[in-house]
Structures are given as C-alpha cells and as structure tokens.
Design an enzyme around this catalytic site. Structure first.
Site, PDB file in Angstrom:
ATOM      1  N   CYS A 162     -25.224 -29.146  -8.104  1.00 25.97           N
ATOM      2  CA  CYS A 162     -26.371 -29.853  -7.569  1.00 25.97           C
ATOM      3  C   CYS A 162     -27.265 -28.791  -6.935  1.00 25.97           C
ATOM      4  O   CYS A 162     -26.794 -27.930  -6.196  1.00 25.97           O
ATOM      5  CB  CYS A 162     -25.912 -30.861  -6.523  1.00 25.97           C
ATOM      6  SG  CYS A 162     -27.264 -31.499  -5.524  1.00 25.97           S
TER       7      CYS A 162
ATOM      8  N   ARG B 295      13.900 -15.978 -28.403  1.00 20.76           N
ATOM      9  CA  ARG B 295      15.036 -16.672 -29.002  1.00 20.76           C
ATOM     10  C   ARG B 295      14.782 -16.940 -30.492  1.00 20.76           C
ATOM     11  O   ARG B 295      15.699 -16.852 -31.304  1.00 20.76           O
ATOM     12  CB  ARG B 295      15.244 -17.990 -28.254  1.00 20.76           C
ATOM     13  CG  ARG B 295      16.328 -18.844 -28.834  1.00 20.76           C
ATOM     14  CD  ARG B 295      16.617 -20.027 -27.915  1.00 20.76           C
ATOM     15  NE  ARG B 295      17.675 -20.845 -28.484  1.00 20.76           N
ATOM     16  CZ  ARG B 295      17.466 -21.825 -29.345  1.00 20.76           C
ATOM     17  NH1 ARG B 295      16.232 -22.116 -29.723  1.00 20.76           N
ATOM     18  NH2 ARG B 295      18.467 -22.521 -29.826  1.00 20.76           N
TER      19      ARG B 295
ATOM     20  N   LYS C  59      16.936 -25.708 -14.093  1.00 15.99           N
ATOM     21  CA  LYS C  59      16.584 -25.469 -15.493  1.00 15.99           C
ATOM     22  C   LYS C  59      15.113 -25.077 -15.527  1.00 15.99           C
ATOM     23  O   LYS C  59      14.222 -25.892 -15.290  1.00 15.99           O
ATOM     24  CB  LYS C  59      16.827 -26.697 -16.355  1.00 15.99           C
ATOM     25  CG  LYS C  59      16.506 -26.422 -17.819  1.00 15.99           C
ATOM     26  CD  LYS C  59      17.068 -27.467 -18.732  1.00 15.99           C
ATOM     27  CE  LYS C  59      17.107 -27.005 -20.179  1.00 15.99           C
ATOM     28  NZ  LYS C  59      15.843 -26.517 -20.711  1.00 15.99           N
TER      29      LYS C  59
ATOM     30  N   LYS D 174      18.539 -33.501 -17.031  1.00 18.00           N
ATOM     31  CA  LYS D 174      17.080 -33.431 -16.916  1.00 18.00           C
ATOM     32  C   LYS D 174      16.497 -34.404 -15.892  1.00 18.00           C
ATOM     33  O   LYS D 174      17.032 -35.485 -15.677  1.00 18.00           O
ATOM     34  CB  LYS D 174      16.458 -33.749 -18.290  1.00 18.00           C
ATOM     35  CG  LYS D 174      16.964 -32.852 -19.405  1.00 18.00           C
ATOM     36  CD  LYS D 174      16.112 -31.640 -19.573  1.00 18.00           C
ATOM     37  CE  LYS D 174      14.906 -32.013 -20.368  1.00 18.00           C
ATOM     38  NZ  LYS D 174      14.426 -30.948 -21.225  1.00 18.00           N
TER      39      LYS D 174
ATOM     40  N   LYS E 173      27.184 -25.383 -15.358  1.00 17.61           N
ATOM     41  CA  LYS E 173      28.030 -24.555 -16.219  1.00 17.61           C
ATOM     42  C   LYS E 173      29.432 -24.474 -15.634  1.00 17.61           C
ATOM     43  O   LYS E 173      29.581 -24.136 -14.445  1.00 17.61           O
ATOM     44  CB  LYS E 173      27.448 -23.141 -16.329  1.00 17.61           C
ATOM     45  CG  LYS E 173      26.081 -23.105 -16.967  1.00 17.61           C
ATOM     46  CD  LYS E 173      25.473 -21.721 -16.930  1.00 17.61           C
ATOM     47  CE  LYS E 173      24.041 -21.769 -17.435  1.00 17.61           C
ATOM     48  NZ  LYS E 173      23.301 -20.549 -17.146  1.00 17.61           N
TER      49      LYS E 173
ATOM     50  N   CYS F 139     -27.540 -37.410  -4.878  1.00 13.01           N
ATOM     51  CA  CYS F 139     -28.900 -37.300  -4.343  1.00 13.01           C
ATOM     52  C   CYS F 139     -29.959 -37.235  -5.438  1.00 13.01           C
ATOM     53  O   CYS F 139     -31.136 -37.102  -5.153  1.00 13.01           O
ATOM     54  CB  CYS F 139     -29.013 -36.071  -3.440  1.00 13.01           C
ATOM     55  SG  CYS F 139     -28.933 -34.523  -4.353  1.00 13.01           S
TER      56      CYS F 139
ATOM     57  N   ALA G  43       0.833  -1.209   0.000  1.00 10.93           N
ATOM     58  CA  ALA G  43       0.000   0.000   0.000  1.00 10.93           C
ATOM     59  C   ALA G  43       0.868   1.260   0.000  1.00 10.93           C
ATOM     60  O   ALA G  43       0.590   2.230  -0.707  1.00 10.93           O
ATOM     61  CB  ALA G  43      -0.926  -0.012   1.204  1.00 10.93           C
TER      62      ALA G  43
HETATM   63  S1  IVH Z   1      21.868 -21.269 -20.058  1.00 10.22           S
HETATM   64  C1  IVH Z   1      23.845 -21.803 -24.498  1.00 10.22           C
HETATM   65  N1  IVH Z   1      20.539 -21.662 -17.885  1.00 10.22           N
HETATM   66  O1  IVH Z   1      17.142 -23.949 -21.696  1.00 10.22           O
HETATM   67  C2  IVH Z   1      22.545 -21.787 -23.844  1.00 10.22           C
HETATM   68  N2  IVH Z   1      19.428 -21.979 -19.954  1.00 10.22           N
HETATM   69  O2  IVH Z   1      18.031 -25.857 -23.821  1.00 10.22           O
HETATM   70  C3  IVH Z   1      22.695 -21.254 -22.457  1.00 10.22           C
HETATM   71  N3  IVH Z   1      17.093 -22.616 -19.722  1.00 10.22           N
HETATM   72  O3  IVH Z   1      17.319 -21.763 -24.406  1.00 10.22           O
HETATM   73  C4  IVH Z   1      21.463 -21.372 -21.738  1.00 10.22           C
HETATM   74  N4  IVH Z   1      17.037 -22.609 -17.527  1.00 10.22           N
HETATM   75  O4  IVH Z   1      15.847 -21.070 -22.459  1.00 10.22           O
HETATM   76  C5  IVH Z   1      20.499 -21.666 -19.225  1.00 10.22           C
HETATM   77  N5  IVH Z   1      19.458 -21.963 -15.844  1.00 10.22           N
HETATM   78  C6  IVH Z   1      19.442 -21.966 -17.184  1.00 10.22           C
HETATM   79  C7  IVH Z   1      18.273 -22.280 -17.896  1.00 10.22           C
HETATM   80  C8  IVH Z   1      18.312 -22.283 -19.289  1.00 10.22           C
HETATM   81  C9  IVH Z   1      16.336 -22.800 -18.630  1.00 10.22           C
HETATM   82  C10 IVH Z   1      16.623 -22.781 -21.119  1.00 10.22           C
HETATM   83  C11 IVH Z   1      17.038 -21.654 -22.020  1.00 10.22           C
HETATM   84  C12 IVH Z   1      17.724 -22.295 -23.203  1.00 10.22           C
HETATM   85  C13 IVH Z   1      17.310 -23.713 -23.074  1.00 10.22           C
HETATM   86  C14 IVH Z   1      18.411 -24.553 -23.651  1.00 10.22           C
END
Ligand code: IVH
Length: 662
Positions: free
Chosen positions: A422, A134, A113, A310, A286, A407, A34
């Site tokens: 109902c 993208r 992810k 995955k 990464k 019922c 608020a």
């Molecule tokens: S890094 C070189 N980090 O997954 C690509 N991508 O399959 C670097 N995604 O197009 C992507 N979570 O849309 C990255 N923590 C994450 C992510 C992520 C989801 C998606 C992203 C990308 C797709 C690739």
C-alpha cells in the site's frame, strides 16, 4: 626452536576438529563463532602457503567444490531397508507382542522419526570417504560433495574406529533454515519448497555443492550397515559410540521397557513436536540388543526389530473458498486463503498463508480448488499445492487488488521485490498493525494491548501514534464501549510498566523495515544508546555485525524521517526509559555462551542481569534451546526451567552468575 609450520597446521586442525565436536555433538561450544572463524582463516592461510601439507580431511575442506556434471551411481554394500509403519495403539501392541516372544528382557530404544532423507556415510580408516542417497535401497547416488559441506558431518572420526564404517542417518533442514530459504525464494519470486524434506532432498540433489554449502543441512545418525568389528552390542551403546566418534545423534533418545512406556513416550514426543527445531512424523522403536535383532531378522524389505509409530498427518486436503488481502505494518499486502474448516493434527484450520502474488501464480491457484494445507508449529498454515485432478471447471481465477483494501490507495510493487505494498504511509491498517507490533510481547510488552484495544483506541481517535499510548488516561479508556473498570485499570498499569524497557526491545518495537529482534539486539549492543543510533551514518550502520547495505539503508531512511525522530523524542519525553546496554567492556568470560534468565532474581532486575551477561561478552536469549549454555534461575521459575532440565542445560543462581563475572 620455532614451531614447524606443519606442527602449527596440525595443531590448528585438531583444535578446529575439537571445536566442531564440542559445537555439533556436545552442544557446548567453548569459543565464539568469531574466534572459531579466526582460527579457521589462520589455517586456511597456512594451507594456501604450504600446499605440500594438503590434507583432504582438514576442517577447511568442508566447503563446496566445483559443480559436478552428474551424480555417479552408488551400490550399497548392505541394502538400505525401510521401516514398517504403525498408526495406532492396536497395531503397536501387535508389534510389541511379537517382540516379547523373542527377546529375553524387554528393552527398546525410542527415537524421533525424522522427516528427511536417508543417507549412508562411509568412513575409511576414520576418514569421511563417501556419502550416498538411499535410492531404491540397493543403488543410490553418490552425493559426497554435497554431504561434505554439512557442518555436523566430521571429515575425521575420533579414534578408535574400525577400518570401515558405514553409518546410516537422516539429512534434514531445520525449520528455521527452511523458512529462511523460502523467504528468500519468495523475495526473488521463485517457487517455494513445500516442506523441509523437499527442500533437503532438493539441496542434496543439486550438482553445485556451493548451494548445499549455503543452506545449512543437518545430519542425524541413527544406524549402521553392519556392526561387525565394532564390538557394539546394542542400540543404546551404538548411540553412545556415535557421540564418541564425533557423530551427531538426536536429542530425544529414550530407553523404554514396556508398552506403557512406549505409549507415554509417543505422547510426549507428539506434544513436543511443534516446538522441535526440525520436522518429525512419528517415533521409531528399535529392539535394543543386537542379539535380539538378529533373532528377529527381516521380512521383505524391513527389519522385524524396528517399527515407525507415526503421528497424525499435519497435511490435509480442503477447499479454497476465497482469498482475502491483509495489510501488514510495512504496507505489504498479503493474500490469505479462506478455507473450508478442516482439522489438521488436532487443530481446527480455516485460514492459510499464501505469501505473495507470485506464489498464487506459481501454484496456479483458483477459488474453489481442492488444496493441500500444511500446519507446522504455531505459525499460520500454508497452502502447499493444488489437487488439479479434482477440478470441475467451475473454479475462478484470483484477482490481486489494485488498491489497498483498507484505504483504497494504489498498490505498488517495487522492482526486484515480490511484495505488493500500500503506497499510503498513514494507511489505517498499517497503523493498526504497527501498534500491535509495538505493544507485542517481544517488543514493548504492553500486556493486554491486543487487537480489541487497538481497534477501539484507533476508532475513537485516541491513538494515532505510538507515543499517544503513553498519554492515555483512565477517563480516556473508560469512554470506550464495553471496557470494564478493572480491565481499563489493568491496561493502564501495563502501559506504565512497559516504560521500563531495554534499547533492543525499543528499536525492535519501532517496526523499522528489515529490523527484526536479532538485528535490534546487535544495533543496541553496537550503539549503546538511542542517541548514538540516531546520529549514526549509513556507513557506520554497515559496520554492525550482520547489517548489510540494504538493511542499513532501511534503518537510515527510517531514522531520517522527521516524524519518526519526533516520535522517538516524544516516547522518551513521556517516560520511556531505556536501560543502557553496556558494550563489551567489563570482561570476555562469557564469549560464545548463551544465557537465558527465568524467574525473579533476588537482587538484579531482569534488565540488569541481561546487561551483566552482555557486558561480559555473553548473549541473552528469551527461550531455552539446545544452544543455551546456562539458565539463570530466580524464584517462581516456570516452563523454561522444565525445558532446561529436559535438555540438561546447566543452571545458575544469581549469586553464581555474579561470581563468574568477578
Ligand atoms: S532406522 C531398516 N531411524 O525412515 C531401516 N530410520 O521408513 C532403518 N528415518 O529410510 C531405519 N528417522 O530414512 C531409522 N530414527 C530413525 C529414522 C529413520 C527417519 C527414515 C529413514 C528410513 C525411513 C524408513
């Protein structure tokens, strides 16, 4: 000298920017919604009066502009790549081995992810300029107008920043928001979105930015097109820098130094998956140092320095064997899909929700169809689509019943509603559902009074109304078949215990149509006592925060019915005690803060502690989330404490809480 209008405008802008940052990035707001709105409106007013001070990056510009004729194409300066996927430990090990050969000292960043939509954000001289999807990686669509409405995307970065910054991230819809949108669509008889990702994608691709504005999208940043000119050396530093710029990052980031740590992070995130507020479908790993990333390079369209590990799918195909119809506590008839057993993400599924008659029609569902079933969280799974190619011609149409399956009274459908109901207000199935709701954990919390007892008590004619529960004796309960002495005593003591409750729980327990927990809490704080609520007019009800005319009407209708009034009176007569909710009088120091209370406190009862927080303007929530400001911890605290520590929520003892209120 009076402050110049321009400096007042500038102060308001930077103050709103600061509050946005505290809310979205630090997760630690210092003012209430608020108060924020008040500042926002003040700035809007001044800007309207002084168009000469217009600034496209003012916080007021985060609103949906006019509809676009079409989306412009957008060429990415650096192509947006995709990730390679791995699905098991073996494949993960292969990746790890390759990394180890190249990197000097092994370190990767693990993150969730997101199951959303990849987006690029471009900031020019620190000002949000463009956002694009993208697309095919080279060319996407310019969706700036929609992304501008996302609250967690700042229009201005916090300095210092490079002249050009191209940020990559993921647009998602929180599960809660997805459900809200689908519920609304179900009410209007519109097609439902199959999942939050489709809903997010559908929203980003709407030409009218007002639609994006009305659906609360979120954006998590996870990469840069290029780190040139930023001085950033690693993935870990990048995330720190994102936060410093005021960009939102994910809360589940972890540095991992071995294959074992990767495996346990994977398991940990998968375990948390259902409880997260957004959907994820794996983890992303990464290689940490940018130097190592450059060394590893790319293969085809994916980096060699990153991988998506995955999780098992939460969607499976199975056959629809039958559709049954359930009666809810407000009489709503809900179709339920009876399925051939299937395991989805480790859980056995044999039933799924179908929402309403329109949804069956929109899916063109037939008995015998092969369907896609999706499980999300601990809610009942959904049938999301039909695999039409698998039809044999033997599938049978689904007939929606004309009379109540419990019922036999006629089923009616009100105009403008998607629900069939109902028409019998004393339908036994409705009563059973109402009793279950009344006794449920978040309502009167009568432990153990679940399906089995409700059915037995109703069959014997012992309970017809809520208040009958409080007249039950040990002898009554003993007469029921197969109920042991111990469990009878336990039930009776749970009933006794439930008499001490709070006004909000009590209102929620009554099961008034359209009054959920949140509305019940707002009503309780507004009126303070049940008597005042009973005396309220429809107009007064609409004055309660978040209560609109439809909800007000539903409450008024409920409270005007003689048997409901009598029921409330009887409950109070039989000893239900409602702790008084203090309205905001004692202080305002907790304004904008959310507290969770766990464990047994030394002096205050739970109800008293909650009242204390509310009396000072704070909110009390029953579960810990990233929005929790403080966890008040008593003896024998359990999982809430673990969760709070994980999220870095501040802890308070009862003593500290009391000190803060002085
Ligand atoms: S890094 C070189 N980090 O997954 C690509 N991508 O399959 C670097 N995604 O197009 C992507 N979570 O849309 C990255 N923590 C994450 C992510 C992520 C989801 C998606 C992203 C990308 C797709 C690739």
């Amino acid at each position: 000298m009076a402050k110049s209008v321009l400096s007042e405008i500038q102060e308001l802008r930077s103050s709103l920017q600061e509050h946005n940052y505290r809310y979205h990035v630090l997760d630690n707001p210092t003012i209430s919604d608020a108060q924020y709105d008040k500042l926002f409106r003040k700035l809007q007013g001044l800007e309207a009066k002084h168009p000469e001070h217009f600034d496209p990056s003012s916080p007021t510009q985060k609103v949906g502009g006019p509809p676009l004729p079409s989306f412009k194409k957008f060429q990415h300066r650096v192509p947006m790549q995709s990730l390679q996927n791995v699905y098991n430990a073996e494949e993960m090990t292969a990746f790890f081995d390759r990394w180890q050969k190249v990197v000097s000292s092994f370190s990767v960043m693990g993150e969730p992810k997101f199951d959303g939509l990849a987006i690029e954000l471009i900031f020019e001289k620190g000002v949000f300029a463009t956002a694009a999807t993208r697309g095919d990686g080279e060319t996407g669509e310019d969706v700036t107008a929609n992304v501008k409405t996302i609250r967690s995307v700042p229009l201005k970065l916090r300095p210092p920043y490079p002249d050009l910054l191209e940020v990559r991230g993921e647009v998602i819809l929180l599960k809660e928001e997805f459900n809200r949108i689908n519920e609304e669509r179900a009410k209007l008889g519109e097609t439902l979105f199959a999942n939050p990702r489709n809903a997010a994608a559908g929203t980003i691709r709407q030409l009218d930015p007002k639609i994006a504005e009305s659906r609360r999208l979120e954006l998590f940043c996870h990469g840069l097109a290029s780190s040139d000119g930023t001085g950033i050396q690693s993935q870990r530093d990048l995330f720190e820098q994102f936060r410093a710029w005021g960009l939102k990052t994910n809360p589940l980031l972890r540095e991992l130094k071995s294959l074992e740590e990767i495996a346990s992070f994977y398991e940990e995130v998968e375990r948390k998956r259902d409880a997260l507020p957004f959907e994820i479908d794996g983890i992303v790993l990464k290689v940490n140092a940018f130097r190592d990333q450059r060394e590893l390079g790319f293969v085809a369209r994916s980096p060699r320095w990153a991988v998506a590990y995955k999780f098992k799918a939460l969607e499976e195909n199975t056959r629809l064997l039958n559709v049954t119809f359930q009666v809810g506590r407000t009489g709503t008839i809900t179709p339920v899909a009876e399925l051939e057993r299937v395991e989805i993400g480790g859980v056995e599924v044999k039933r799924a929700g179908l929402h309403n008659e329109d949804q069956i029609r929109l899916l063109d569902l037939r008995i015998g169809d092969v369907v896609v079933v999706k499980r999300a969280g601990d809610v009942i799974p959904d049938v999301v689509s039909v695999i039409v190619e698998k039809r044999t011609g033997k599938e049978k149409p689904i007939r929606f019943p004309k009379t109540c399956p419990a019922c036999d009274s006629p089923i009616t459908r009100m105009e403008g509603e998607a629900a069939n109901r109902c028409s019998n207000s004393v339908c036994p199935a409705r009563l059973a559902e109402s009793l279950r709701h009344f006794a449920s954990k978040r309502a009167m919390n009568i432990e153990g009074l679940g399906d089995r007892w409700v059915e037995a008590l109703m069959n014997k004619g012992l309970v017809r109304h809520f208040s009958d529960i409080y007249s039950l004796t040990l002898d009554d309960i003993r007469t029921l078949e197969r109920q042991g002495e111990r469990s009878s005593e336990k039930l009776l003591s749970a009933i006794e215990k439930s008499k001490h409750t709070t006004l909000d729980r009590f209102i929620y327990a009554l099961g008034i149509r359209l009054v959920g927990e949140r509305t019940a809490e707002l009503l309780a704080t507004h009126f303070g006592t049940i008597e005042r609520l009973l005396d309220s007019s429809e107009e007064e009800l609409t004055n309660v925060e978040e209560v609109g005319p439809t909800v007000a009407e539903s409450i008024r209708n409920f409270l005007s019915e003689k048997h409901n009034q009598r029921e409330i009176e009887l409950l109070l007569k039989k000893g239900v005690k409602l702790a008084k909710i203090e309205t905001h009088t004692a202080g305002t120091q907790f304004m904008g803060l959310t507290f969770v209370i766990t464990g047994t406190l030394p002096a205050l009862s739970r109800t008293e502690a909650e009242a204390l927080v509310r009396a000072h303007g704070g909110k009390v929530s029953s579960s810990v989330s990233k929005n929790t400001s403080y966890l008040v911890v008593g003896a024998d605290a359990g999982s809430k404490l673990d969760k709070a520590r994980e999220l870095g929520v501040k802890e308070l003892s009862e003593e500290e809480l009391m000190k803060l209120t002085r």
